[in-house]
Structure formats: structure tokens, C-alpha cells
Design a protein around this motif. Structure first.
Motif: not given
Length: 311
Positions: A294-303
């Protein structure tokens, strides 16, 4: 066409028991845009929004909503601002439809309450008192009450919390329509999918100040090493240790545990990447049961920005 600021916060400070829970925070939300304010529990986002709503006076700094002070000019702002609190803030003994009709009568040009009740599914519990509503039903009623007066600024605190998927989609569509009609929508949420789907601008708050902001694509591209990155999640038949895998892949990759039996590899995922990971696991006699890409998500950035530790 530029979007004019509807909410301006500069140098906001708010203290409780001598401790600054908001510490020099700057924030701007434009008319005709959805601004999502994200942050871990205790980051200061709710206190910031409460200062914008006039529910709490700031200890320092300035807050302006439509050019007015929300504390000193509260009477002038109330007809122009809609507020949806996370707990609803509704009187519990009133029937749902009576509540909506009562609030609508306070405004000069309210939404048609029949149409609003139909689109948010209020008719099914119109005669039920607020205290007997489910969490999702109460949220839908609170949203209807917040927007029935056609506000120019709308503050929504966890608007889809407790809702089923059908209700959530209806709420999201209503938020988009408010934006398209020119309202400034300020949204606080813990649902990264909600922020990613709705927000034109995202503000990430932690330890009482803004640590990142921008559009979703801008935030996804903030880490140069991860632009265009994808995440490969490897599920295994039994526990696996990540020791040594990042060194095998190289410094442009990040490796972390999702669980005892899954690893997440973030970076430019190519056939060579997959081959390296599976060969490394095979060398340890670890069976791969599933691969998810999967692509990088906003949740990944947030964490990445706020950490993965519990607060």
C-alpha cells in the motif's frame, strides 16, 4: 481565487495549573476549505478549538473568528458559527426532532429541517429523547443542530465518532457541501481516513504547538527519503525479529513491527525489494503467509511526527 481567512490564531497560550497545554500556537483556517486539526490525546488541539469557539479565554495571544474576538464578541458571532462538541452538548430530556426544530427557529435563514433530517436519517428516531439515542444517532443530531443555521464557520469535534459506514458517508458529503458553499470547516478527528478524505489543509498539533501543516499531498511528501514511498507489509507464520533487515535493504528504507508476526517495510518497493525481504526471511526459516502493498498514508505521517508511544 484565494481563500480568505475565517479563523486566525496567533501565539495562543493556555495554561492549566501553571502548565501550558497550548504554547505559542499559530493556526489559520480559510473560508471555503476544510481544515483538519490532528494530534494525540493531550496535544492541545481541543483546548485550541475551545478558545476559537469562545468557550475558554486565552491566557496570551490572539484569536479571531471572522475578524472578531470569540470571547468579547460572542453575541455577534453566535449566529455565524456552528459548533458540534464531541459529547453533543445537547439537553438529554428533549426529543431529537424537537431539538432540531427549536434551534432552527433561532436563525433568520435556516436549512429546511425536513430535508436536513432526511439526509442525516433523523426521522427514524425523531420522537426519541436525546438520552435514549445511540452514540452515532446523537452525533448525527449534534451535527444537524450545528449546521442548521447555515453558519459561515463550523467547528466539528470528532463528527463521525460512533457512526456506522452509511452514516459516516452521509456526514462526509454534508461537510463537503458546507465547504463548497463557502463555509470554513474546522475538523478535529482521530480518524486519519476522515482527515485524508475531507481536508484541504491539515494542521498537526503536539505538545501545545503546530509541528507540521499543509495539504495531504504536501505532508505525504515532507520526508524527502520517502517521496513516492510505499509500504510492504509482510505477514509470517510465527514471530519474526526485524534485526538486520534494514541493513540488508539499505538506509532509504524503514522497517518496523506491526505485530509479532508482521513487518512493515517503507520505501521504494520494487521486485528486488520483495525478493530481498523474502530471501532474508527464508534464510531464517520463516514462512511468509501474506504480502500487502500500500501507499504511504496520512496515518504513517502522523505516527512519524508524533511517535508511536501511548499517551
Amino acid at each position: 481565487m484565494p481563500h480568505s481567512p475565517a479563523v486566525e490564531v496567533r501565539g495562543l497560550v493556555k495554561r492549566y495549573d501553571g502548565r501550558a497545554v497550548v504554547d505559542g500556537l499559530d493556526l489559520s483556517a480559510a473560508a471555503g476549505r476544510v481544515t483538519a486539526v490532528l494530534g494525540p490525546n493531550g496535544a492541545g488541539k481541543t483546548t485550541t478549538v475551545e478558545c476559537c469557539e469562545g468557550l475558554r479565554p486565552p491566557d496570551a495571544g490572539t484569536v479571531r473568528v471572522l475578524g472578531l474576538d470569540p470571547v468579547a464578541d460572542g453575541a455577534a458571532l453566535r449566529p455565524l458559527v456552528g459548533v458540534m462538541l464531541q459529547d453533543g452538548g445537547l439537553p438529554t430530556g428533549v426529543r431529537a426532532r424537537e431539538m432540531l426544530d427549536h434551534v432552527a427557529r433561532m436563525y433568520a435563514d435556516p436549512w429546511d429541517t425536513d430535508a436536513l433530517a432526511e439526509r442525516l436519517g433523523l426521522d427514524g428516531f425523531a420522537r426519541t429523547t436525546v438520552r435514549r439515542l445511540s452514540g452515532g444517532q446523537r452525533q448525527r443530531l449534534a451535527l444537524a443542530v450545528a449546521v442548521v443555521g447555515r453558519p459561515r464557520v463550523v467547528f466539528l469535534d470528532e463528527p463521525s465518532a460512533g457512526m456506522d459506514p452509511q452514516s459516516r458517508l452521509a456526514v462526509w458529503q454534508l461537510v463537503r457541501e458546507l465547504r463548497d458553499e463557502g463555509a470554513a470547516v474546522i475538523l478535529t478527528t482521530h480518524l486519519m481516513e476522515e482527515a485524508e478524505d475531507l481536508a484541504d489543509h491539515v494542521v498537526v498539533v503536539d505538545h501545545g504547538t503546530v509541528i507540521a501543516q499543509g495539504s495531504v499531498p504536501e505532508l505525504l511528501a515532507t520526508d524527502v527519503d520517502r517521496r513516492g514511498a510505499a509500504t510492504l507489509v509482510v505477514h509470517t507464520a510465527h514471530d519474526v525479529a526485524a534485526t538486520g533487515l534494514r541493513e540488508r535493504l539499505g538506509p532509504s528504507y524503514a522497517v518496523e513491527h506491526r505485530s509479532a508476526t508482521s513487518l512493515a517495510v517503507t520505501g521504494e518497493v520494487t521486485p528486488s525489494t520483495v525478493a530481498t525481504v523474502t530471501a532474508w526471511l527464508a534464510a531464517q526459516d520463516v514462512l511468509v503467509t501474506r504480502l500487502d502493498l500500500g501507499r504511504r498514508t496520512l496515518e504513517d505521517v502522523f505516527l512519524d511526527l508524533t511517535g508511536r508511544s501511548l499517551r
